[in-house]
Design a protein around this motif. Structure first.
Motif, mmCIF file in Angstrom:
data_model
loop_
_atom_site.group_PDB
_atom_site.id
_atom_site.type_symbol
_atom_site.label_atom_id
_atom_site.label_comp_id
_atom_site.label_asym_id
_atom_site.label_seq_id
_atom_site.Cartn_x
_atom_site.Cartn_y
_atom_site.Cartn_z
ATOM 1 N N ALA A 1 0.844 -1.206 0.000
ATOM 2 C CA ALA A 1 0.000 0.000 0.000
ATOM 3 C C ALA A 1 0.874 1.249 0.000
ATOM 4 C CB ALA A 1 -0.931 -0.011 1.204
ATOM 5 N N TYR A 2 1.894 1.277 0.842
ATOM 6 C CA TYR A 2 2.803 2.426 0.883
ATOM 7 C C TYR A 2 3.554 2.570 -0.441
ATOM 8 C CZ TYR A 2 2.041 3.465 5.798
ATOM 9 O OH TYR A 2 1.471 3.842 6.988
ATOM 10 N N GLU A 3 3.966 1.466 -1.007
ATOM 11 C CA GLU A 3 4.665 1.488 -2.292
ATOM 12 C C GLU A 3 3.771 2.094 -3.373
ATOM 13 O OE1 GLU A 3 7.493 -1.763 -3.937
ATOM 14 O OE2 GLU A 3 5.478 -2.278 -4.626
ATOM 15 N N LEU A 4 2.518 1.661 -3.420
ATOM 16 C CA LEU A 4 1.583 2.203 -4.406
ATOM 17 C C LEU A 4 1.344 3.696 -4.172
ATOM 18 C CD1 LEU A 4 -0.976 -0.732 -4.519
ATOM 19 C CD2 LEU A 4 0.451 0.041 -6.425
ATOM 20 N N ALA A 5 1.212 4.080 -2.922
ATOM 21 C CA ALA A 5 0.975 5.494 -2.605
ATOM 22 C C ALA A 5 2.123 6.375 -3.089
ATOM 23 C CB ALA A 5 0.769 5.668 -1.101
ATOM 24 N N ARG A 6 3.336 5.868 -2.968
ATOM 25 C CA ARG A 6 4.524 6.633 -3.390
ATOM 26 C C ARG A 6 4.742 6.613 -4.900
ATOM 27 N NH1 ARG A 6 6.879 3.618 1.031
ATOM 28 N NH2 ARG A 6 7.064 4.975 2.830
ATOM 29 N N SER A 7 4.104 5.684 -5.576
ATOM 30 C CA SER A 7 4.387 5.445 -6.994
ATOM 31 C C SER A 7 3.859 6.525 -7.939
ATOM 32 C CB SER A 7 3.797 4.101 -7.426
ATOM 33 O OG SER A 7 2.375 4.191 -7.504
ATOM 34 N N SER B 1 0.969 6.313 -9.197
ATOM 35 C CA SER B 1 0.041 5.626 -10.107
ATOM 36 C C SER B 1 -1.381 5.533 -9.568
ATOM 37 C CB SER B 1 0.558 4.217 -10.411
ATOM 38 O OG SER B 1 0.529 3.428 -9.237
ATOM 39 N N VAL B 2 -1.607 6.015 -8.355
ATOM 40 C CA VAL B 2 -2.945 5.977 -7.756
ATOM 41 C C VAL B 2 -3.385 7.391 -7.391
ATOM 42 C CG1 VAL B 2 -2.713 3.616 -6.882
ATOM 43 C CG2 VAL B 2 -2.028 5.534 -5.442
ATOM 44 N N SER B 3 -4.706 7.587 -7.363
ATOM 45 C CA SER B 3 -5.254 8.908 -7.047
ATOM 46 C C SER B 3 -5.820 8.995 -5.646
ATOM 47 C CB SER B 3 -6.372 9.252 -8.036
ATOM 48 O OG SER B 3 -5.869 9.283 -9.341
ATOM 49 N N ASN B 4 -6.138 7.838 -5.064
ATOM 50 C CA ASN B 4 -6.749 7.849 -3.734
ATOM 51 C C ASN B 4 -6.598 6.470 -3.083
ATOM 52 O OD1 ASN B 4 -8.936 6.206 -4.809
ATOM 53 N ND2 ASN B 4 -9.690 8.089 -5.743
ATOM 54 N N VAL B 5 -7.055 6.378 -1.838
ATOM 55 C CA VAL B 5 -6.925 5.133 -1.087
ATOM 56 C C VAL B 5 -7.765 4.019 -1.716
ATOM 57 C CG1 VAL B 5 -7.271 4.040 1.170
ATOM 58 C CG2 VAL B 5 -6.328 6.352 1.046
ATOM 59 N N LYS B 6 -8.910 4.362 -2.283
ATOM 60 C CA LYS B 6 -9.744 3.356 -2.956
ATOM 61 C C LYS B 6 -8.981 2.703 -4.110
ATOM 62 C CE LYS B 6 -13.775 2.834 -1.093
ATOM 63 N NZ LYS B 6 -14.006 1.595 -0.394
ATOM 64 N N ASP B 7 -8.204 3.495 -4.847
ATOM 65 C CA ASP B 7 -7.380 2.937 -5.930
ATOM 66 C C ASP B 7 -6.381 1.920 -5.377
ATOM 67 O OD1 ASP B 7 -8.644 4.547 -7.790
ATOM 68 O OD2 ASP B 7 -6.964 5.958 -7.992
ATOM 69 N N ILE B 8 -5.811 2.237 -4.226
ATOM 70 C CA ILE B 8 -4.866 1.313 -3.587
ATOM 71 C C ILE B 8 -5.587 0.027 -3.205
ATOM 72 C CG2 ILE B 8 -3.413 0.926 -1.550
ATOM 73 C CD1 ILE B 8 -2.753 3.939 -1.625
ATOM 74 N N GLU B 9 -6.766 0.173 -2.603
ATOM 75 C CA GLU B 9 -7.534 -1.008 -2.210
ATOM 76 C C GLU B 9 -7.857 -1.882 -3.420
ATOM 77 O OE1 GLU B 9 -10.970 0.299 -0.005
ATOM 78 O OE2 GLU B 9 -9.756 0.868 1.727
ATOM 79 N N ARG B 10 -8.268 -1.258 -4.509
ATOM 80 C CA ARG B 10 -8.590 -2.020 -5.725
ATOM 81 C C ARG B 10 -7.373 -2.768 -6.253
ATOM 82 N NH1 ARG B 10 -12.480 2.069 -6.627
ATOM 83 N NH2 ARG B 10 -10.996 3.528 -7.505
ATOM 84 N N GLN B 11 -6.232 -2.083 -6.294
ATOM 85 C CA GLN B 11 -5.019 -2.707 -6.810
ATOM 86 C C GLN B 11 -4.565 -3.864 -5.922
ATOM 87 O OE1 GLN B 11 -3.593 -2.289 -9.752
ATOM 88 N NE2 GLN B 11 -2.111 -3.883 -9.256
ATOM 89 N N LEU B 12 -4.626 -3.676 -4.625
ATOM 90 C CA LEU B 12 -4.223 -4.740 -3.704
ATOM 91 C C LEU B 12 -5.140 -5.949 -3.817
ATOM 92 C CD1 LEU B 12 -3.317 -2.623 -0.562
ATOM 93 C CD2 LEU B 12 -1.733 -3.791 -2.095
ATOM 94 N N THR B 13 -6.419 -5.703 -4.012
ATOM 95 C CA THR B 13 -7.373 -6.792 -4.196
ATOM 96 C C THR B 13 -7.064 -7.542 -5.490
ATOM 97 O OG1 THR B 13 -9.065 -5.612 -2.952
ATOM 98 C CG2 THR B 13 -9.826 -7.360 -4.416
ATOM 99 N N LYS B 14 -6.751 -6.782 -6.549
ATOM 100 C CA LYS B 14 -6.369 -7.392 -7.824
ATOM 101 C C LYS B 14 -5.136 -8.280 -7.665
ATOM 102 C CE LYS B 14 -7.249 -4.262 -11.448
ATOM 103 N NZ LYS B 14 -6.743 -3.363 -12.470
#
Length: 59
Positions: free
Chosen positions: A8-14, A16-29
């Motif tokens: 989650a932290y890696e995605l947040a720093r990347s 490539s995401v706009s919000n926490v929901k995007d992180i949740e979706r990607q992690l679920t994927k």
């Protein structure tokens, strides 16, 4: 494999995401388990939002 929180932290720093929901979706994927439970706390949400904002300001 990284833990859900590490990823989650890696995605947040990347940038490539706009919000926490995007992180949740990607992690679920990526088939991380209990994503919502890991990211539901106010502190982690605030930290992730800050990292997302900072990563987008760099662009």
């Amino acid at each position: 494999m990284k833990t859900t929180v590490e990823r989650a932290y890696e995605l947040a720093r990347s940038g490539s995401v706009s919000n926490v929901k995007d992180i949740e979706r990607q992690l679920t994927k990526e088939q991380h388990e209990s994503v919502h439970a890991h990211l539901s706390g106010e502190t982690i949400k605030k930290q992730l939002k800050t990292l997302i904002r900072e990563s987008r300001e760099k662009d």
